[in-house]
Design an enzyme around this catalytic site. Structure first.
Site, PDB file in Angstrom:
ATOM      1  N   GLU B 116       0.889  -1.237  -0.017  1.00 40.64           N
ATOM      2  CA  GLU B 116      -0.056  -0.028   0.069  1.00 40.64           C
ATOM      3  C   GLU B 116       0.923   1.109   0.062  1.00 40.64           C
ATOM      4  OE1 GLU B 116      -3.059   1.338   0.122  1.00 40.64           O
ATOM      5  OE2 GLU B 116      -2.326   3.297   0.334  1.00 40.64           O
ATOM      6  N   HIS B 134     -25.688  -0.215  -0.899  1.00 41.50           N
ATOM      7  CA  HIS B 134     -26.548  -0.182  -1.983  1.00 41.50           C
ATOM      8  C   HIS B 134     -27.662  -1.443  -2.043  1.00 41.50           C
ATOM      9  CE1 HIS B 134     -25.394   4.076  -2.544  1.00 41.50           C
ATOM     10  NE2 HIS B 134     -24.176   3.630  -2.927  1.00 41.50           N
ATOM     11  N   VAL B 262       4.074   1.078  -5.677  1.00 38.92           N
ATOM     12  CA  VAL B 262       4.525   0.164  -6.713  1.00 38.92           C
ATOM     13  C   VAL B 262       4.929   1.180  -8.007  1.00 38.92           C
ATOM     14  CG1 VAL B 262       3.951  -1.406  -8.468  1.00 38.92           C
ATOM     15  CG2 VAL B 262       3.092  -1.794  -6.330  1.00 38.92           C
ATOM     16  N   ARG B 407     -13.413   9.349  -6.810  1.00 36.90           N
ATOM     17  CA  ARG B 407     -13.711   8.149  -7.410  1.00 36.90           C
ATOM     18  C   ARG B 407     -12.936   7.561  -8.335  1.00 36.90           C
ATOM     19  NH1 ARG B 407     -17.446  11.985  -6.889  1.00 36.90           N
ATOM     20  NH2 ARG B 407     -19.625  11.721  -5.760  1.00 36.90           N
ATOM     21  N   CYS B 503     -15.657  13.625  23.148  1.00 33.68           N
ATOM     22  CA  CYS B 503     -16.776  14.064  22.170  1.00 33.68           C
ATOM     23  C   CYS B 503     -17.614  12.538  21.807  1.00 33.68           C
ATOM     24  CB  CYS B 503     -16.297  14.631  21.158  1.00 33.68           C
ATOM     25  SG  CYS B 503     -15.706  16.389  21.527  1.00 33.68           S
ATOM     26  N   CYS B 538     -15.111  18.321  18.748  1.00 35.79           N
ATOM     27  CA  CYS B 538     -14.001  19.138  18.912  1.00 35.79           C
ATOM     28  C   CYS B 538     -12.677  18.940  18.018  1.00 35.79           C
ATOM     29  CB  CYS B 538     -13.794  19.196  20.298  1.00 35.79           C
ATOM     30  SG  CYS B 538     -12.227  18.036  20.840  1.00 35.79           S
TER      31      CYS B 538
END
Lengths: 418, 586
Positions: B116, B134, B262, B407, B503, B538
């Site tokens: 990665e 979906h 890569v 995308r 929070c 915050c």
């Protein structure tokens, strides 16, 4: 789960909570407990190493932590329970408080009265709609203050500060003293937001430029900040196309306002005032939930810690009355209105026999020579000539506000003839 | 070819085009355009022409540079290090696609390595979407997207049970208040049936109100005439899914290497031999390309230049949890305007207002075609669009954060999942944009099938890993427990007694769990994705120093080495005090 009964639970061990605890103890409250999420008392004061604290209250120029230490030492000498590293998770309308820490697990505390003293959080860059990239190097002023003063690290070498409130001004000076370059302070309003003495001692003394009616519209840099874009703004505070400038820097410090931290209060059913961001309060600084009081920045954003301590004492005195059952019959339904050139007043409502009441307010617009007045119904109950009023400098006065009518607090231009 | 030339000339008369159609029906476009929008429009037009399978778009705009990664210097760096690993399967990209494939392939006796380019899983489009699983009703029937969406949606239940991530099967509804719009619902319903969407129903007003209590609460109930009800719609926190997949894959032997882009693919006689990464050469006979917006570049390295990814930026705003979602389901008012929009043939996906399993409202996304794949900036205009995509005006004051993601769209706007016909052993899993998240389990299954078939053909069928454990243990989420349960948890392990993120009510225990997980977080944002610390109103103002301290302590690193989001993004630049970072022992 550890269950216990306490007379007074104070949420937050900063200046408001500490003053409240001492006052309550002094007035005879038996079981007083401060719940503090940090590993030490003092709240935000611990990271305020600059001086100017305590001028009104002690006639001294103390640093924030020195001011706090006076109260911390006093608390240590009294029979006041303190739980550090303890986070409150929930407050109920019946004054049950849930908190937890590593040593004891979950605590269920049943209190006769609660004082909210949680202070504020800072407004974020996202909330002021700064666009562009989202790199490392965007830290709010309070976060920068913590890293520099408490942890001993510099989060950048060349900073741009957005916001000329006190925190932004103080950090402009602090960063400069620590060897960082502060390119400038940018303020979206046409007037600076902080105390005059801070403008002089933090900007003028260090030749740091202040750019009014200018804001930061975007941050640039995919990993770390490389630059920001600033732009002039019009009267509606919208950026004016064509006025954009790119400023190279590696740290953007949004000092764009404090938000009273009332999430716990809201969940307890406490009614809020959108103008202050804090609870609706009466002359005892009691909220709409009987027995729950508020003090310090969680009630309204103060500028002087001396007033914060005072508000803590007012709330504590009120809590003592409440625990003794003396507030049973009282109804605080006389509204306190913000009149001419006043943006808000605290408390927002009073009882008929409220007696000597301390008020805190801010003006909307600056006024060089003005008269502060308070009327109960038709009757003028307080008047004072003031000079050099500005929104950053909070007004306060104490007067006997007993009566039947609604109150109006106003600031009118000129020395006044009434 | 002539017909293609004519069609493009007709649509874009002012552009001097040079075209090339190869034996795979891949059309390459070259020439100069007047704007990036035109470049993309031409690519779309070309991909839609009969006889064109996909488009390689080399159109340029004079004066508009398309930034390229410096592969050459990465390559020489990697070659210098020589061969650092020899594996059975090399997966490029640790987004939802790569992690899903790693998890499924871990059930075989395979040496799996996932490389990665960034410092963590899910840093691309995987972390920047709405988290919608979906139903699959909106996809064009007959596309690979449609088929895998429906299949993936169904498979999510099993994934969530085995991997212990939150899956909220909330259902979705499109309701109408005018009977004139029944045909629109009918059209949608028929499309859903064609796609094989499970459980889709057309319901009358009364039933719609029963299914969606929000209609009553907001006073619209009396006007509701009917609705399309899609019970299979679900919600996830997408990065949570990717982390769960990665951890399970790692537990079962898959290795993850981060900060490992890569730079080249090595082939020998038309077969995959390995890859050159910035951290060295990795030998492998199988490479699975899940490189998101960079997938086209990786495929080209392997000698298979058959598609182009044109990033489409989407901005999403997250609202404060105090702003409660109006509806219990993902519910949309189908108005005439909405119907007009859907016929505009826009490729953008996403309903205006959506919410997360943790009850934050999400607004957006917007859609903007951009030339720079690494550009994740937001703008006032894009944010305004994102906020406008709902039934009513949302106050800017509820916003706690907004961000962008790109995308990975190709010009056919469909998934590309295939063994490369050009280079054996190189499997493209490319152009995975929406519904990539929903389709992930099915995509992984399809790739598993491709690999199994190829292995069979070679005479070395895949062997099952007898020690494969599909289950990922449930980790405590303090904020979701009762007071008693919270107490018990703290008694068991005091670290859960310290709240670090006020929070979101995230404990030190949960942060330590993440730091000690099989794919440990190495940055502040990586911890945020795993634990939610820093996601609240915050935005880390309170918890960041505490998270930083925990990270530094666990990794034995200096505070100045701790980054916000990976290499090059340190939070602190230098220590200014001799006792910097040292505190009383806690």
């Amino acid at each position: 789960m550890k269950r216990s009964n306490v007379d007074l639970v104070i949420i937050g061990g900063g200046p408001a909570g500490l003053a409240a605890a001492l006052k309550a103890k002094e007035q005879g409250t038996e079981k007083v407990l401060i719940l503090e999420r940090n590993i030490e008392l003092g709240g935000i004061l611990q990271q305020c190493i600059h001086d100017g604290f305590g001028i009104h209250r002690f006639n001294k120029r103390l640093s924030g932590n020195q001011y706090a230490q006076l109260f911390i030492d006093a608390v240590a000498q009294k029979d006041i329970a303190v739980k550090l590293d303890t986070m409150v998770l929930e407050i109920r309308a019946d004054k049950t408080v849930y908190a937890c820490n590593k040593r004891e697990g979950m605590l269920e505390l049943k209190a006769k009265a609660v004082i909210l003293a949680m202070g504020c959080r800072e407004r974020t860059a996202s909330q002021v709609l700064i666009h562009g990239d989202r790199p490392a190097g965007v830290l709010t002023a309070g976060a920068v203050q913590r890293y520099i003063n408490m942890e001993g690290y510099l989060p950048g070498s060349r900073a741009v500060i957005l916001g000329s409130g006190d925190i932004g001004l103080i950090m402009a000076r602090r960063m400069t003293l620590e060897g960082m370059a502060v390119e400038g302070v940018y303020e979206v309003m046409p007037n600076p937001g902080g105390l005059t003495r801070n403008l002089v001692q933090c900007l003028d003394d260090f030749e740091i430029p202040l750019h009014l009616s200018t804001t930061v519209t975007a941050v640039h840099g995919r990993k770390r900040v490389e630059a920001v874009t600033v732009a002039g703004v019009n009267r509606a505070m919208k950026p004016i196309p064509g006025t954009e400038r790119r400023i190279e820097c590696d740290l953007l410090v949004p000092a764009v306002g404090l938000i009273p931290e009332n999430e716990l209060s809201r969940a307890a059913g406490v009614e809020m005032d959108p103008r202050t961001g804090g609870p609706l309060l009466d002359e005892n600084f009691m909220t709409s939930v009987p027995g729950i009081f508020a003090a310090g920045n969680v009630a309204v954003v103060f500028d002087l810690v001396d007033y914060v301590s005072e508000s803590g004492e007012i709330a504590a005195a009120g809590a003592v009355h409440y625990i003794a059952g003396r507030l049973e019959q009282k109804k605080s339904d006389r509204p306190v209105k913000a009149g001419d050139n006043i943006s808000f007043v605290v408390p927002q409502r009073l009882g008929k026999e409220c007696g000597e009441t301390t008020f805190y307010a801010r003006v909307k617009d600056p006024a060089k020579v003005a008269t502060l007045s308070c009327c109960s119904g038709e009757e003028l109950i307080f008047k004072k000539r003031c000079r050099y009023l500005a929104p950053p400098e909070m007004l306060t006065f104490t007067t006997d506000a007993s009566g039947t009518g609604a109150l109006t607090v106003a600031v009118t231009k000129g020395a006044g003839k009434r | 070819m002539e017909k293609i030339k004519k069609a493009l000339k007709k649509a874009f008369p002012e552009v001097e085009l040079s075209l090339h159609l190869d034996e795979r029906a891949i059309l390459t476009l070259a020439g100069e355009c007047s704007s990036w929008q035109q470049v993309v429009a031409m690519g779309h037009k070309a991909a839609g022409l009969p006889g064109v399978k996909n488009v390689v778009n080399e159109l340029r705009v004079p004066g508009l540079p398309v930034p390229q990664m410096d592969y050459r210097s990465l390559c020489s760096r990697g070659k210098k290090r020589g061969v650092v690993a020899d594996v059975d399967v090399l997966i490029i990209g640790a987004g939802i696609t790569g992690c899903g494939i790693a998890r499924e392939l871990a059930k075989y006796k395979l040496d799996i390595l996932v490389v990665e380019m960034s410092g963590d899983v899910a840093t691309g489009a995987t972390k920047a979407n709405n988290g919608n699983i979906h139903p699959g009703h909106a996809e064009k029937p007959g596309t690979l997207k449609a088929r895998l969406n429906v299949e993936g949606n169904r498979l999510y239940t099993r994934w969530s049970e085995e991997l212990n991530f939150t899956l909220k099967r909330c259902g979705a509804m499109g309701f109408i208040t005018s009977t004139l719009l029944w045909p629109a619902l009918l059209y949608g319903y028929r499309k859903a049936l064609k796609n094989g969407v499970e459980g889709v129903q057309l319901v009358g007003g009364r039933r719609a109100v029963e299914l969606e209590p929000g209609l009553e609460r907001s006073g619209i109930a009396p006007r509701v005439k009917g609705a399309m009800w899609l019970p299979s719609m679900a919600l996830v926190e997408p990065y949570q899914v990717a982390v769960a997949l990665a951890e399970n894959a790692a537990e079962n032997g898959a290795e993850f290497r981060f900060n490992c882009p890569v730079a080249d693919i090595l082939t020998e006689k038309g077969k995959v031999a390995g890859a050159v990464t910035a951290k060295g050469i990795i030998r492998s006979k199988v490479i699975i390309n899940c490189a998101g917006v960079y997938a086209d570049e990786i495929s080209a390295m392997a000698g298979d230049k058959s598609f182009t990814i044109h990033p489409r930026k989407g901005v999403i705003a997250i609202l404060d949890q105090a702003q409660s979602p109006k509806f219990d389901r993902l519910t949309e008012h189908i108005t005439l305007e909405a119907v007009k929009q859907s016929f505009k043939k826009s490729h953008t996906k996403g309903g205006g207002m959506c919410y997360t399993p943790e009850k934050n409202i999400l607004m957006g996304p917007s859609a903007l075609e951009i030339p720079d794949k690494g550009d994740l900036s937001t703008s006032a205009r894009e944010l305004a669009y994102a906020l406008g995509r709902g039934d009513e005006a949302i106050s800017y004051r509820s916003i706690i954060r907004f961000f962008a993601g790109n995308r990975a769209a190709d010009y056919s706007e469909d998934f590309i999942i295939e063994m490369s016909p050009v280079t054996k052993g190189f499997i493209n899993v490319a152009a995975i944009q929406s519904p990539g998240l929903a389709a992930a389990p099915a995509i992984a299954g399809k790739v598993e099938g491709i690999l199994a078939k190829a292995a069979e053909k070679e005479g070395h069928p895949l062997q099952k890993n007898p020690r494969w454990n599909p289950l990922r243990p449930q980790k405590p989420e303090f904020r979701h427990l009762s007071r008693e349960e919270q107490d018990a948890l703290i008694q068991q392990n005091p670290h859960y007694g310290r709240i670090v993120c006020r929070c979101e009510t995230i404990t030190e225990g949960e942060i330590l769990d993440a730091l000690r997980s099989p794919v440990p977080p190495a940055s502040i944002d990586a911890i945020k994705r795993r634990t939610r610390a820093g996601m609240g109103r915050c935005q880390g103002g309170f918890c960041q120093p505490r998270v930083l301290e925990l990270l530094a302590k666990e990794r034995g690193e200096d505070w100045t080495k701790i980054t916000l989001k990976g290499e090059g993004s340190p939070v602190l630049l230098k220590a200014n005090r001799p006792r910097a970072g040292k505190k009383a022992e806690r």
